[in-house]
Design an enzyme around this catalytic site. Structure first.
Site, short mmCIF file in Angstrom:
data_model
loop_
_atom_site.label_atom_id
_atom_site.label_comp_id
_atom_site.label_asym_id
_atom_site.label_seq_id
_atom_site.Cartn_x
_atom_site.Cartn_y
_atom_site.Cartn_z
CB SER A 158 -0.90 0.00 1.14
OG SER A 158 -1.57 1.19 1.22
CB CYS A 159 2.13 3.41 -2.49
SG CYS A 159 1.28 3.81 -3.84
N PRO A 160 1.01 5.77 -0.60
CG PRO A 160 2.30 7.42 0.38
CD PRO A 160 2.42 6.13 -0.39
CB THR A 217 -0.05 -0.12 -4.36
OG1 THR A 217 -0.21 0.84 -3.59
CG2 THR A 217 -1.20 -1.25 -3.85
#
Length: 454
Positions: free
Chosen positions: A8-10, A16
């Site tokens: 999970s990335c921002p 992601t």
């Protein structure tokens, strides 16, 4: 071994899925089985089931946002950033497998240091959790405002028209939630669900008091840590514990955060926010060009990491009032250059890239025009000393030129696909020139620095 992973990335767009793919390929090469759950912008995909978790030997969390870890209690869990998974997935898998075995004294020390590092980077993770939930509101609001501008830059002033409706949905609808959502989910990251109410109320008050984006940031952390310490120090009898999440925590924390925002922090933060806004509006000439260059350097430095996200969030905040922004224009243009410059280099210096890299260069064109800076990461990971300086110089040139030409942007995302929208980009021709010049600078600089492939 059976491994499970969550990525999970921002923004939930590129990192992601790149991290998930890297882990899957590495596990296959190493002879292990792996299932990766991606928590992207469209929600959780390939979700880990209870059966998967029961059978797993170890869990890898390659995340830059706050994710639910309660389902992994009692299991071996290794945490890292998405960039760690993209750069060296095999090493991350080995860490997970080693953690499964009995810890030696040396490993205990290493684990202690890792936990200490995690505590130091917690603030960034909380901030990125808030940003990840805020970005869809920013993008939706920005695009609706841009569609309104397509009818004329002042068309929204005519009540009852479609332009006015679109502007209202964007500026008064989606954008009005931007700061409360940011604050609420920063607090959620720190204190879980009890943090949402004081966080969102604090963010709403920040907007109403004129404290804006900075006030929202502060309100989110204030709310989160207020709830965290209230939970820690308030102990009720077991018969009354059910009152904590529904009565005690939301009421008491909202009261504390609200009073502090209204009577203590609101006015000073508003003064700082107003001063920053005035300074940005007054930038011209050399100062504006220098700011554009700095923005470009930040966008290319870590390609979607904390420095890049800081520049993007700063740019997005400048269009929160629904007005076109020179800052956001520089941010998006500079963010498009890294993958575009690398893609150009794979075309003009084919002998300096492997066949696999030349194929990846084709994808980099698409990622670049879509304003997905992360498309440069595989190349930067393989040859950081040549790639990173090249893309930073090109992005700095683009950011500086965008500011010099006084280009503006009313949309916080979309890349080349928003350029045809009338009035979405101010000084469109020179904006395109700025992007092309930066791309050429990065492409030729990288071509000169790279060595021939043997």
């Amino acid at each position: 071994m059976k491994l499970l992973a969550v990525t999970s990335c921002p923004t939930g767009i590129a990192h992601t899925y790149m991290a998930a793919e890297a882990l899957q390929m590495a596990a296959k090469e190493m002879g292990h089985e792996i299932k990766v759950e991606t928590q992207g912008s469209v929600g959780a995909e390939n979700v880990l089931t209870s059966e998967d978790i029961k059978e797993a030997h170890a869990i890898i969390l390659a995340v830059d946002t706050n994710v639910d870890k309660s389902r992994f209690v009692g299991l071996t869990v290794v945490e890292a950033s998405v960039k760690d998974a993209i750069k060296d997935a095999k090493s991350l898998i080995n860490r997970a497998l080693e953690a499964k075995s009995k810890l030696t004294l040396t490993e205990e020390v290493a684990k202690s240091k890792a936990e200490e590092k995690e505590s130091r980077t917690g603030v960034y993770k909380h901030l990125m959790t808030g940003v990840s939930f805020m970005i869809p509101f920013v993008v939706a609001g920005g695009l609706l405002i841009a569609f309104s501008f397509a009818f004329g830059i002042k068309a929204f002033e005519q009540e009852g028209t479609l332009a006015a409706a679109l502007f209202k949905m964007g500026a008064q609808g989606a954008f009005s939630f931007m700061v409360p959502i940011l604050s609420g989910y920063i607090a959620y990251s720190i204190a879980d669900r009890p943090g949402l109410v004081p966080g969102m109320v604090g963010g709403f008050l920040a907007g109403n008091l004129g404290a804006g984006f900075l006030g929202g940031l502060l309100a989110g952390f204030l709310a989160g840590y207020t709830v965290y310490y209230l939970k820690k120090y308030i102990k009720l009898p077991k018969s009354m514990e059910g009152l904590m999440p529904v009565l005690v925590l939301p009421v008491l924390s909202t009261l504390i955060v609200g009073l502090i925002m209204i009577y203590i922090l609101g006015s000073p933060i508003k003064a700082i926010n107003d001063g920053l806004t005035s300074w940005l509006k007054g930038l011209s000439g050399t100062n504006a060009v220098l700011l554009g260059a700095i923005i470009g350097l930040m966008m290319a430095f870590d390609m979607g990491g904390p420095v890049n996200k800081a520049a993007y969030t700063f740019g997005a905040a400048t269009i929160a009032a629904g007005q076109p922004s020179t800052i956001m224009a520089a941010v998006m243009a500079a963010g498009m250059v890294p993958p575009l410059g690398i893609a150009l280099a794979t075309v003009i210096a084919k002998n300096k890239f492997t066949p696999q890299e030349r194929e990846a260069g084709k994808a980099a064109w698409a990622l670049g025009i879509s304003f997905i800076t992360e498309g440069a990461i595989p190349f930067a990971a393989a040859d950081p000393l040549r790639v990173i300086p090249s893309i930073m110089v090109g992005s700095a040139v683009t950011g500086a030129l965008s500011m010099l030409f006084k280009c503006t942007l009313a949309v916080p995302h979309g890349g080349i696909f928003v350029l045809p929208i009338p009035n979405a980009v101010g000084n469109l021709a020179m904006y395109v020139v700025a992007i092309i010049v930066g791309t050429v600078v990065s492409g030729f600089m990288l071509s000169a620095l790279k060595k021939n492939v043997e």
